[in-house]
Structures are given as C-alpha cells and as structure tokens.
Design a protein around this motif. Sequence first.
Motif, PDB file in Angstrom:
ATOM      1  N   VAL A  75     -51.536 140.771  62.089  1.00 27.90           N
ATOM      2  CA  VAL A  75     -51.614 140.459  60.658  1.00 27.90           C
ATOM      3  C   VAL A  75     -50.396 139.679  60.197  1.00 27.90           C
ATOM      4  N   GLN A  76     -49.212 140.019  60.691  1.00 24.95           N
ATOM      5  CA  GLN A  76     -47.996 139.331  60.269  1.00 24.95           C
ATOM      6  C   GLN A  76     -48.036 137.852  60.639  1.00 24.95           C
ATOM      7  N   LYS A  77     -48.460 137.552  61.861  1.00 25.69           N
ATOM      8  CA  LYS A  77     -48.563 136.156  62.283  1.00 25.69           C
ATOM      9  C   LYS A  77     -49.637 135.423  61.474  1.00 25.69           C
ATOM     10  N   ALA A  78     -50.694 136.118  61.131  1.00 28.85           N
ATOM     11  CA  ALA A  78     -51.742 135.505  60.313  1.00 28.85           C
ATOM     12  C   ALA A  78     -51.221 135.180  58.921  1.00 28.85           C
ATOM     13  N   GLN A  79     -50.422 136.077  58.354  1.00 23.86           N
ATOM     14  CA  GLN A  79     -49.825 135.830  57.038  1.00 23.86           C
ATOM     15  C   GLN A  79     -48.852 134.659  57.090  1.00 23.86           C
ATOM     16  N   GLU A  80     -48.115 134.528  58.183  1.00 23.55           N
ATOM     17  CA  GLU A  80     -47.214 133.380  58.357  1.00 23.55           C
ATOM     18  C   GLU A  80     -48.020 132.085  58.461  1.00 23.55           C
TER      19      GLU A  80
ATOM     20  N   VAL B  95     -50.912 131.543  57.014  1.00 19.75           N
ATOM     21  CA  VAL B  95     -51.362 131.249  55.660  1.00 19.75           C
ATOM     22  C   VAL B  95     -50.247 130.569  54.862  1.00 19.75           C
ATOM     23  N   LYS B  96     -49.013 131.042  55.009  1.00 17.67           N
ATOM     24  CA  LYS B  96     -47.879 130.441  54.300  1.00 17.67           C
ATOM     25  C   LYS B  96     -47.694 128.977  54.694  1.00 17.67           C
ATOM     26  N   LYS B  97     -47.877 128.676  55.978  1.00 18.08           N
ATOM     27  CA  LYS B  97     -47.755 127.292  56.450  1.00 18.08           C
ATOM     28  C   LYS B  97     -48.804 126.397  55.779  1.00 18.08           C
ATOM     29  N   ILE B  98     -50.011 126.913  55.698  1.00 21.52           N
ATOM     30  CA  ILE B  98     -51.081 126.135  55.067  1.00 21.52           C
ATOM     31  C   ILE B  98     -50.789 125.920  53.590  1.00 21.52           C
TER      32      ILE B  98
ATOM     33  N   CYS C  85     -56.767 131.072  51.173  1.00 21.15           N
ATOM     34  CA  CYS C  85     -56.728 131.694  52.489  1.00 21.15           C
ATOM     35  C   CYS C  85     -56.505 133.191  52.334  1.00 21.15           C
ATOM     36  N   GLU C  86     -57.101 133.959  53.188  1.00 21.63           N
ATOM     37  CA  GLU C  86     -56.847 135.394  53.214  1.00 21.63           C
ATOM     38  C   GLU C  86     -56.857 135.881  54.647  1.00 21.63           C
ATOM     39  N   VAL C  87     -56.263 137.040  54.857  1.00 28.13           N
ATOM     40  CA  VAL C  87     -56.109 137.592  56.202  1.00 28.13           C
ATOM     41  C   VAL C  87     -57.015 138.813  56.356  1.00 28.13           C
ATOM     42  N   LEU C  88     -57.661 138.901  57.498  1.00 28.44           N
ATOM     43  CA  LEU C  88     -58.498 140.051  57.824  1.00 28.44           C
ATOM     44  C   LEU C  88     -58.070 140.567  59.192  1.00 28.44           C
TER      45      LEU C  88
END
Length: 414
Positions: free
Chosen positions: A154-159, A161-164, A173-176
Amino acid sequence: MVGVLNESDSEDEMPPGWEERATLDGNVYYVNHYTKGTQWTHPRTGRKKIVEGELPAGWERCVSEDGKVLFVDHMNRTTTYTDPRLAFATEYREISQPVRQRFDASSTALSVLLGRDLRGKLALITGANTGIGFETARSLALHGCNVILACRDVQKAQEAVKKIQQEKENALCEVLHLNLASLRSVRDAAEKFKQRHRTLHILILNAGLFAVPYMLTEDGYETIFQVNHLSHFYLTLLLEHALRTCASPRVVIVSSESHRFSSIQSAEDIHPLTLSPPAYKYWSMGAYNDSKLCNMLFAQELARRWPSVSVFSCHPGNMVSSDLSRYSWTFRLLFAIVRPFTKSLQQAASTTVFCATAPELEGATGIYFNNCYRCDPSNAALDPALAIRLWNISQEMIISIVKRDKLWYDLALK
C-alpha cells in the motif's frame, strides 16, 4: 450446416424446426426441435448474438413454481417463455474480424491516448505501483480516468499516486490493498471495491511474477500459478456484477509470448498437481510459461461466457526493463544487457492501454494483441477444451480454499 439449409428471403430467418431463446445473462442460443439439440451460433449465419438492456415497457420477468423463466406482458395480459428483447438481439464481433493498425512497437501509451478524454471511466489495475502497471495507470489517469491501483504494498502504491498527482494535481487515483498470494485478500479487496463503487468500466490484470524460487502461498498453491492466474481469475469473477452492469466494459489480461512455450498441450495436462506442482517438479520458467497460457485460455473462455464484455489479452514486449526480473540476479543481468534494444515502460504499456480504450475495439472480444495489433496466439491458447478444463479446475481450487477458510472461521467461533 449453413450450406444445406433451405433458401430464405432473410438469412436471419429461423429454419423450420428451430427456435431462438436467450439465457438469463443475455446469451442467445438456438434449439433444434428435430434433433433436440442446442447451439450458440445461428443455424443460417453461423454468428452469435446477445440481448441487452431493459425489458420493454409493461413487461416483467418472473420465475414459475417449477423454476421456468416467464415474461409477462401486462399491457396485453399475455405470458410467454420468449424474451421480448430477442427481436432486437445484436451480433458481436468475432476474433477473425480485422482491426485497423494505428500504432506499432514504437508507440507509447500516451500517444495511444492522444486527444482522448476518459473522464467518467473507472479502471482497476493490479500491480500498478511499478513498471508497466504504473505507466498504464499514469497514462489513463493523465487523461481523466479514475484509476484504482490494486497493489500488495500500500505504501508504494500511495507513492505512485503522489507521482501521478505531481504531474496532474486533480488526477483521480485511489489505492486498494490486494495481495494476489492470498485468496482471502482477493475476496476482501473485491468487497472493499463494491463498498465504494457500483460499476467498473476497465479491469486490467497486469500484476505478475517471474523467475521466483519455489514457494507456496498461504492457500497452499505454487506462487507463480496463483499470482499470475488463479487470483486474477477469482478477482474477475468477484467483480462480474460491477463489470456487466456498465456500458461497454473491458477486461484486459496481460499475458506474454511465453505462452507459446507452455508444456500444457491437452486437457489431461490441466490438473491441480500440474498447475501447482510439488517442489521436485518445479521449474520457474516452465511455471511462468504455463501461467501465461492460463492467462490466454482464461481470456478466451471469459469472452465466450461474458459476450457483453470485451475481453482482450496482450503481450507487452520482450524483456522490458521492469521489476519483473527482481527475484533472479541472472535475469536482472540479462535484462540489463538487452535494455537498449527493448521497449521502454511507456512503449510496453501501449498495447494494454490500446486494448483498454481503443474506439475501434468497441464490441470486439477474444482477441490477442502484440504491438497494438491483433495477432494469432498458439493453437493451445485457442483450444476450447483446454479453456473449459482450466475454468472448471480453477473454480474447484478456489472453492476448496473458500470452504477451508469457512470451516476454520466456524471452528474459531466455537
């Protein structure tokens, strides 16, 4: 059969003794009252049809006491077994229909989407925090699509999203959280999705493992097989309602040309102990090749069972410099050597994005793409007996784990 039928003023007219019917999920089938047989293709044209949309005004679908489906016309006070929408049934395009080539191996995902507005679309992408999956998510999000990054970390996915959102502040964008090595996690992820969203326009099954040492998942299955195929199969089935209740949904399954080297050649080769072998029979490259053929067979059978959903499989590119080789120093070195001669991540994501969004694919299904163009898969990938066998075995393997989990849960409550 078509060539020996009597002439008719309309090729779509039913021959004597034939009747047209529809299943509950909209698939049209044909009954031959002389032979008592049924088939999915029209006896004259050889084509398939589907019925979609709501029943006409004043009509209601009911189920009789003996389990038969009835259609009641309240305006005319009549009842029939025939779906009134059959009069407006539509054909869907087959895999043999040519698709005009607009892009090639040098095209990028962003060039495929040039000028496109994807606002109002919702896409779910597995393994979207890195590599080809990230470029796929980024490209769709930059063009207005609401993108769900379904990832184990999840942490890498949130990072990601921040890049995008650094490129486009209002990117949706959201993380699942989704761990494909756990069928329980797949089930939980599907439930969380359903709590937030009612429909899903695009499902991209991108995540995959390659060249990993022999490991079993928490469910007791070989890891490459479960992550690359079984969990994606389960996720898709759990999201069926969300996909089939929106307009023009698409499922894109990222496979590989490696499917051509699979050891699976007949239905007898598809068995739980061959799909998920013991350690002494395990070869990581063989497991990968087999899982990619499973992707292809799943795509073909899904396209047959869900005709209202456009299903595509694709090859992103050879030895693309992504995190796919991270588990093997040998392959990391080899990938690094060939990096100047292979696709960039943006180029590798182009075929996935093309399958997910290209207007010319509207209504098409069951097609395999490479370099944004239709190509023929292996003969094994087109074998319907293999596809049906894999579907049934995959269901059985999932059901056994679900039953085991339920038993454990019931015991824990006592």
